[in-house]
Design a protein around this motif. Structure first.
Motif, PDB file in Angstrom:
ATOM      1  N   GLN A 174       6.833 -19.168 -21.635  1.00  0.00           N
ATOM      2  CA  GLN A 174       6.899 -18.905 -22.985  1.00  0.00           C
ATOM      3  C   GLN A 174       7.197 -17.404 -23.035  1.00  0.00           C
ATOM      4  OE1 GLN A 174       2.638 -19.388 -24.189  1.00  0.00           O
ATOM      5  NE2 GLN A 174       3.420 -21.472 -25.136  1.00  0.00           N
ATOM      6  N   ALA A 175       7.618 -17.115 -24.192  1.00  0.00           N
ATOM      7  CA  ALA A 175       8.145 -15.707 -24.581  1.00  0.00           C
ATOM      8  C   ALA A 175       7.118 -14.948 -24.359  1.00  0.00           C
ATOM      9  CB  ALA A 175       8.597 -15.750 -26.091  1.00  0.00           C
ATOM     10  N   GLY A 176       7.430 -13.583 -23.519  1.00  0.00           N
ATOM     11  CA  GLY A 176       6.529 -12.696 -23.168  1.00  0.00           C
ATOM     12  C   GLY A 176       5.916 -12.879 -21.710  1.00  0.00           C
ATOM     13  N   GLY A 177       6.352 -14.077 -21.356  1.00  0.00           N
ATOM     14  CA  GLY A 177       5.796 -14.339 -19.871  1.00  0.00           C
ATOM     15  C   GLY A 177       6.733 -13.481 -18.886  1.00  0.00           C
ATOM     16  N   SER A 178       6.570 -14.043 -17.705  1.00  0.00           N
ATOM     17  CA  SER A 178       7.219 -13.489 -16.319  1.00  0.00           C
ATOM     18  C   SER A 178       7.490 -14.414 -15.570  1.00  0.00           C
ATOM     19  CB  SER A 178       6.313 -12.371 -15.739  1.00  0.00           C
ATOM     20  OG  SER A 178       5.853 -11.378 -16.408  1.00  0.00           O
ATOM     21  N   LEU A 179       8.681 -14.368 -14.775  1.00  0.00           N
ATOM     22  CA  LEU A 179       8.960 -15.219 -13.660  1.00  0.00           C
ATOM     23  C   LEU A 179       9.810 -14.204 -12.536  1.00  0.00           C
ATOM     24  CD1 LEU A 179      11.019 -18.021 -15.316  1.00  0.00           C
ATOM     25  CD2 LEU A 179       8.879 -18.528 -14.022  1.00  0.00           C
ATOM     26  N   ARG A 180       9.532 -14.673 -11.367  1.00  0.00           N
ATOM     27  CA  ARG A 180      10.150 -13.922 -10.405  1.00  0.00           C
ATOM     28  C   ARG A 180      11.162 -14.978  -9.630  1.00  0.00           C
ATOM     29  NH1 ARG A 180       8.233 -11.141  -4.800  1.00  0.00           N
ATOM     30  NH2 ARG A 180       7.946 -13.145  -4.141  1.00  0.00           N
ATOM     31  N   TRP A 199      28.268 -17.066  -4.023  1.00  0.00           N
ATOM     32  CA  TRP A 199      27.695 -17.390  -5.065  1.00  0.00           C
ATOM     33  C   TRP A 199      26.537 -18.487  -4.557  1.00  0.00           C
ATOM     34  CZ3 TRP A 199      27.770 -15.022  -9.614  1.00  0.00           C
ATOM     35  CH2 TRP A 199      28.947 -14.299 -10.117  1.00  0.00           C
ATOM     36  N   GLY A 200      25.277 -18.579  -5.322  1.00  0.00           N
ATOM     37  CA  GLY A 200      24.557 -19.500  -5.123  1.00  0.00           C
ATOM     38  C   GLY A 200      24.706 -20.570  -6.139  1.00  0.00           C
ATOM     39  N   GLN A 201      23.880 -21.684  -6.068  1.00  0.00           N
ATOM     40  CA  GLN A 201      24.123 -22.722  -7.022  1.00  0.00           C
ATOM     41  C   GLN A 201      23.416 -22.731  -8.192  1.00  0.00           C
ATOM     42  OE1 GLN A 201      21.646 -22.631  -4.845  1.00  0.00           O
ATOM     43  NE2 GLN A 201      19.851 -23.509  -5.907  1.00  0.00           N
ATOM     44  N   GLY A 202      22.447 -21.621  -8.489  1.00  0.00           N
ATOM     45  CA  GLY A 202      21.955 -21.414  -9.871  1.00  0.00           C
ATOM     46  C   GLY A 202      20.739 -22.216  -9.927  1.00  0.00           C
ATOM     47  N   THR A 203      19.684 -21.428 -10.657  1.00  0.00           N
ATOM     48  CA  THR A 203      18.527 -21.796 -10.891  1.00  0.00           C
ATOM     49  C   THR A 203      18.147 -21.736 -12.676  1.00  0.00           C
ATOM     50  OG1 THR A 203      16.083 -21.706 -10.452  1.00  0.00           O
ATOM     51  CG2 THR A 203      17.363 -19.568 -10.541  1.00  0.00           C
ATOM     52  N   GLN A 204      17.658 -22.722 -13.306  1.00  0.00           N
ATOM     53  CA  GLN A 204      17.498 -22.482 -14.713  1.00  0.00           C
ATOM     54  C   GLN A 204      16.213 -21.785 -15.158  1.00  0.00           C
ATOM     55  OE1 GLN A 204      19.464 -24.217 -17.055  1.00  0.00           O
ATOM     56  NE2 GLN A 204      18.303 -22.880 -18.604  1.00  0.00           N
ATOM     57  N   VAL A 205      16.519 -21.082 -15.980  1.00  0.00           N
ATOM     58  CA  VAL A 205      15.264 -20.395 -16.562  1.00  0.00           C
ATOM     59  C   VAL A 205      15.407 -20.708 -18.028  1.00  0.00           C
ATOM     60  CG1 VAL A 205      14.450 -17.846 -17.339  1.00  0.00           C
ATOM     61  CG2 VAL A 205      15.270 -18.384 -14.962  1.00  0.00           C
ATOM     62  N   THR A 206      14.249 -21.015 -18.715  1.00  0.00           N
ATOM     63  CA  THR A 206      14.199 -21.492 -20.123  1.00  0.00           C
ATOM     64  C   THR A 206      13.003 -20.910 -20.775  1.00  0.00           C
ATOM     65  OG1 THR A 206      15.130 -23.636 -19.676  1.00  0.00           O
ATOM     66  CG2 THR A 206      14.014 -23.374 -21.732  1.00  0.00           C
ATOM     67  N   VAL A 207      13.075 -19.977 -21.804  1.00  0.00           N
ATOM     68  CA  VAL A 207      12.174 -19.252 -22.423  1.00  0.00           C
ATOM     69  C   VAL A 207      11.793 -19.815 -23.746  1.00  0.00           C
ATOM     70  CG1 VAL A 207      11.353 -17.062 -23.017  1.00  0.00           C
ATOM     71  CG2 VAL A 207      12.831 -17.246 -20.984  1.00  0.00           C
ATOM     72  N   SER A 208      10.520 -20.565 -24.031  1.00  0.00           N
ATOM     73  CA  SER A 208      10.352 -21.098 -25.192  1.00  0.00           C
ATOM     74  C   SER A 208       9.783 -19.870 -26.184  1.00  0.00           C
ATOM     75  CB  SER A 208       9.635 -22.201 -25.129  1.00  0.00           C
ATOM     76  OG  SER A 208       8.216 -21.934 -24.508  1.00  0.00           O
ATOM     77  N   SER A 209       9.988 -20.237 -27.535  1.00  0.00           N
ATOM     78  CA  SER A 209       9.579 -19.101 -28.527  1.00  0.00           C
ATOM     79  C   SER A 209       8.292 -19.634 -29.050  1.00  0.00           C
ATOM     80  CB  SER A 209      10.553 -18.942 -29.567  1.00  0.00           C
ATOM     81  OG  SER A 209      10.813 -20.234 -30.262  1.00  0.00           O
ATOM     82  N   LEU A 214       9.944 -11.819 -21.036  1.00  0.00           N
ATOM     83  CA  LEU A 214      10.748 -12.552 -21.155  1.00  0.00           C
ATOM     84  C   LEU A 214      11.082 -12.921 -22.595  1.00  0.00           C
ATOM     85  CD1 LEU A 214      10.708 -14.699 -18.059  1.00  0.00           C
ATOM     86  CD2 LEU A 214      12.722 -13.649 -18.899  1.00  0.00           C
ATOM     87  N   LYS A 215      12.278 -13.081 -23.106  1.00  0.00           N
ATOM     88  CA  LYS A 215      12.764 -13.575 -24.527  1.00  0.00           C
ATOM     89  C   LYS A 215      13.518 -14.711 -24.507  1.00  0.00           C
ATOM     90  CE  LYS A 215      13.309  -8.633 -25.411  1.00  0.00           C
ATOM     91  NZ  LYS A 215      14.207  -7.610 -26.029  1.00  0.00           N
ATOM     92  N   SER A 233      20.732  -5.313 -21.739  1.00  0.00           N
ATOM     93  CA  SER A 233      19.877  -6.070 -22.471  1.00  0.00           C
ATOM     94  C   SER A 233      18.515  -6.149 -21.643  1.00  0.00           C
ATOM     95  CB  SER A 233      20.521  -7.467 -22.753  1.00  0.00           C
ATOM     96  OG  SER A 233      20.930  -7.885 -21.274  1.00  0.00           O
ATOM     97  N   VAL A 234      18.527  -5.848 -20.408  1.00  0.00           N
ATOM     98  CA  VAL A 234      17.451  -6.263 -19.479  1.00  0.00           C
ATOM     99  C   VAL A 234      16.709  -5.043 -18.716  1.00  0.00           C
ATOM    100  CG1 VAL A 234      18.228  -8.238 -18.761  1.00  0.00           C
ATOM    101  CG2 VAL A 234      18.506  -6.398 -17.302  1.00  0.00           C
ATOM    102  N   LYS A 235      16.995  -3.727 -19.331  1.00  0.00           N
ATOM    103  CA  LYS A 235      16.653  -2.613 -18.677  1.00  0.00           C
ATOM    104  C   LYS A 235      15.284  -2.655 -19.249  1.00  0.00           C
ATOM    105  CE  LYS A 235      20.679   0.192 -18.222  1.00  0.00           C
ATOM    106  NZ  LYS A 235      21.529   1.499 -18.449  1.00  0.00           N
ATOM    107  N   GLY A 236      14.533  -2.064 -18.334  1.00  0.00           N
ATOM    108  CA  GLY A 236      12.909  -2.004 -18.730  1.00  0.00           C
ATOM    109  C   GLY A 236      12.189  -3.102 -18.600  1.00  0.00           C
ATOM    110  N   ARG A 237      12.814  -4.317 -18.279  1.00  0.00           N
ATOM    111  CA  ARG A 237      11.982  -5.752 -18.234  1.00  0.00           C
ATOM    112  C   ARG A 237      12.245  -6.466 -16.940  1.00  0.00           C
ATOM    113  NH1 ARG A 237      13.544  -9.749 -21.800  1.00  0.00           N
ATOM    114  NH2 ARG A 237      15.648  -8.900 -21.788  1.00  0.00           N
TER     115      ARG A 237
END
Length: 116
Positions: free
Chosen positions: A13-19, A106-116, A85-86, A62-66
């Motif tokens: 969810q928006a405002g959450g975190s992931l690593r 390059w890696g194969q990628g990982t999906q990040v989805t942030v819901s509002s 997260l936004k 766009s990501v500085k500080g976050r």
């Protein structure tokens, strides 16, 4: 040969975190400058953050500080800690390793989805 494998993506969810983690294999990994890039729906791939072999970091405005990029050379792993997260952070995140004369990987990628 270098292989990069990302993990840690998911739905949050928006405002959450992931690593995110990027596990690298290969004898030259520690000499590589590493980075995270992302590609959102209908967008071009863009730089998120980089960390040099010496540990210097750089971030997109766009990501500085976050977001925080780090590396653990003992574990051959690069991390991207993403806080506050936004929805606009929704993208496939790719790990990148590069160094002049050593190549670009390059890696194969990982999906990040942030819901509002």
């Amino acid at each position: 040969q270098v292989q990069l494998v990302e993990s840690g993506g998911g739905l949050v969810q928006a405002g959450g975190s992931l690593r995110l983690s990027c596990l690298a294999s290969g004898s030259i990994v520690r000499a590589l400058d590493m980075g995270w890039y992302r590609q959102g729906p209908g967008k071009q791939r863009e730089l998120v953050a980089t960390i040099t072999a010496g540990g210097s970091t750089n971030y997109a405005d766009s990501v500085k500080g976050r977001f925080t990029i780090s590396r653990d050379n003992a574990k051959n792993t690069v991390y991207l800690q993403m806080n506050s997260l936004k929805p606009e952070d929704t993208a496939v995140y790719y790990c990148n390793g590069n160094r002049r004369f050593l190549g670009t990987y390059w890696g194969q990628g990982t999906q990040v989805t942030v819901s509002s």
